[in-house]
Design an enzyme around this catalytic site. Structure first.
Site, short mmCIF file in Angstrom:
data_model
loop_
_atom_site.label_atom_id
_atom_site.label_comp_id
_atom_site.label_asym_id
_atom_site.label_seq_id
_atom_site.Cartn_x
_atom_site.Cartn_y
_atom_site.Cartn_z
N ASP A 1 0.82 -1.22 0.00
CA ASP A 1 0.00 0.00 0.00
C ASP A 1 0.85 1.26 0.00
O ASP A 1 2.06 1.22 0.19
CB ASP A 1 -0.97 0.00 1.20
N ASN B 1 -7.64 -3.34 14.30
CA ASN B 1 -9.05 -3.54 13.92
C ASN B 1 -9.22 -4.70 12.92
O ASN B 1 -10.29 -4.87 12.35
CB ASN B 1 -9.63 -2.25 13.33
N GLU C 1 -9.82 -1.99 5.31
CA GLU C 1 -10.43 -1.74 6.61
C GLU C 1 -11.70 -2.59 6.77
O GLU C 1 -12.22 -3.11 5.78
CB GLU C 1 -10.77 -0.24 6.74
C1 F6R Z 1 1.46 -1.86 6.09
C2 F6R Z 1 0.10 -2.35 6.16
C3 F6R Z 1 -0.68 -2.39 7.44
C4 F6R Z 1 0.14 -2.78 8.66
C5 F6R Z 1 -0.73 -2.77 9.91
C6 F6R Z 1 0.07 -3.07 11.16
O1 F6R Z 1 1.95 -1.92 4.76
O2 F6R Z 1 -0.41 -2.69 5.16
O3 F6R Z 1 -1.76 -3.28 7.29
O4 F6R Z 1 0.68 -4.05 8.46
O5 F6R Z 1 -1.36 -1.54 10.04
O6 F6R Z 1 0.96 -2.03 11.38
P1 F6R Z 1 2.14 -2.15 12.44
O7 F6R Z 1 3.03 -3.23 11.95
O8 F6R Z 1 2.80 -0.82 12.44
O9 F6R Z 1 1.49 -2.51 13.74
#
Ligand code: F6R
Length: 235
Positions: free
Chosen positions: A66, A128, A135
Site C-alpha cells: 500500500d 481492527n 479496513e
Molecule cells: C502496512 C500495512 C498495514 C500494517 C498494519 C500493522 O503496509 O499494510 O496493514 O501491516 O497496520 O501495522 P504495524 O506493523 O505498524 O502494527
C-alpha cells in the site's frame, strides 16, 4: 493455518530465513512486502544476512501492499521512503523491480500481480483486523483500489507523524483478493493491541467485519506471534 508463538527476536529470524531460503532457491522470487513496525526486525535480519552471506536480490521482484494518498512518494513518511530507508538501500535489489500500487492507476497493480504472482507475502495486521489498508467492511472480492483509512488506523499511525492532523486520510491498497493470490503468506503480529484481531482471525467467523479472516481460506498461511499477540488464543 500454522501458528508459531515465540519471542519476537526469534520470529524475526525465522521469518527472515524463509525469505532467504526462497531467494537462494529461486533468484527471481517475487516477494510481497509490508510497511509498519511489525516487519522492521525481519528486514534488519535480511540486511544482516545480506552483509554476511551476500544473498543476492538482484533479480528479485517486490510488491508492496500500500501507499498513502495525499503525500508525495518522496515524503519522509511515505511507504516508498520507508521501504527504501528500511530495506531496499541496504540490499543489492534493483529498484526498477520494486513495485507499489500506483497512486493514479490502482487497477494496473492487480494486472501486474496476476502476471507475476507473489511467492511469499509478508503481512502485518491492524488492531481492527485490517490487512494492507483493507479496513473493516471491505469486500472479500476487492482488488487494488483507493480507500479511506479508518479512524483507528489514523490514530494508530499518528505515532509516525508530528500530529494526528498530518496523517493522510486515504490510501491506495492491494485488495483482499489480490493478497489471497500469494502462494504463501506469513503474518507477523506482536503486542497486546493485536491480540483481539488475532483471536478473531484464528477463532472467529469469516466476515468482512474483520478483513483478516479471509486468510482462514488461504492454503499456506503461517502466523508468527509473540506471547502478547497470542494471549487471547485458547491454549
Ligand atoms: C502496512 C500495512 C498495514 C500494517 C498494519 C500493522 O503496509 O499494510 O496493514 O501491516 O497496520 O501495522 P504495524 O506493523 O505498524 O502494527
Amino acid at each position: 493455518m500454522k501458528i508459531i508463538i515465540n519471542k519476537k527476536a526469534k520470529l524475526d529470524k525465522l521469518a527472515a530465513q524463509e525469505i532467504i531460503n526462497l531467494v537462494n532457491e529461486n533468484p527471481k522470487a517475487v516477494l510481497g512486502l509490508a510497511t509498519g513496525s511489525s516487519p522492521i526486525g525481519l528486514y534488519e535480519e535480511l540486511i544482516k544476512d545480506h552483509k554476511a552471506n551476500k544473498t543476492n536480490y538482484k533479480k528479485v521482484t517486490t510488491f508492496n501492499l500500500d501507499e498513502y494518498i495525499g503525500i508525495p512518494i518522496d515524503h519522509e513518511q511515505s511507504y516508498h521512503t520507508f521501504m527504501y530507508e528500511t530495506l531496499f538501500k541496504h540490499l543489492n535489489i534493483n529498484l526498477k523491480n520494486t513495485n507499489f500500487p500506483k497512486q493514479d492507476d490502482p487497477a494496473s497493480y492487480t494486472k501486474l500481480l496476476e502476471k507475476k504472482p507473489v511467492d511469499l507475502q509478508i503481512l502485518g495486521i491492524g488492531s481492527n483486523g485490517h490487512i494492507a489498508f483493507n479496513e473493516p467492511g471491505t469486500s472479500f472480492d476487492s482488488t487494488t483500489q483507493y480507500v479511506d483509512l479508518a479512524e483507528s488506523t489514523i490514530k494508530d499511525n499518528s505515532r509516525f507523524f508530528d500530529s494526528i492532523d498530518d496523517v493522510p486520510k486515504r490510501a491506495v491498497t492491494m485488495g483482499l483478493k489480490d493478497i489471497m493470490m500469494a502462494k504463501k503468506v506469513i503474518l507477523l503480529a506482536f503486542g497486546k493491541n493485536k491480540a483481539e484481531a488475532i483471536n478473531t482471525l484464528v477463532n472467529g467467523k469469516k466476515s468482512e467485519d474483520c478483513p483478516a479472516t479471509i486468510l482462514q481460506d488461504h492454503p499456506n498461511l503461517t502466523l508468527y506471534l509473540d506471547e502478547d499477540a497470542a494471549s487471547l488464543l485458547k491454549k
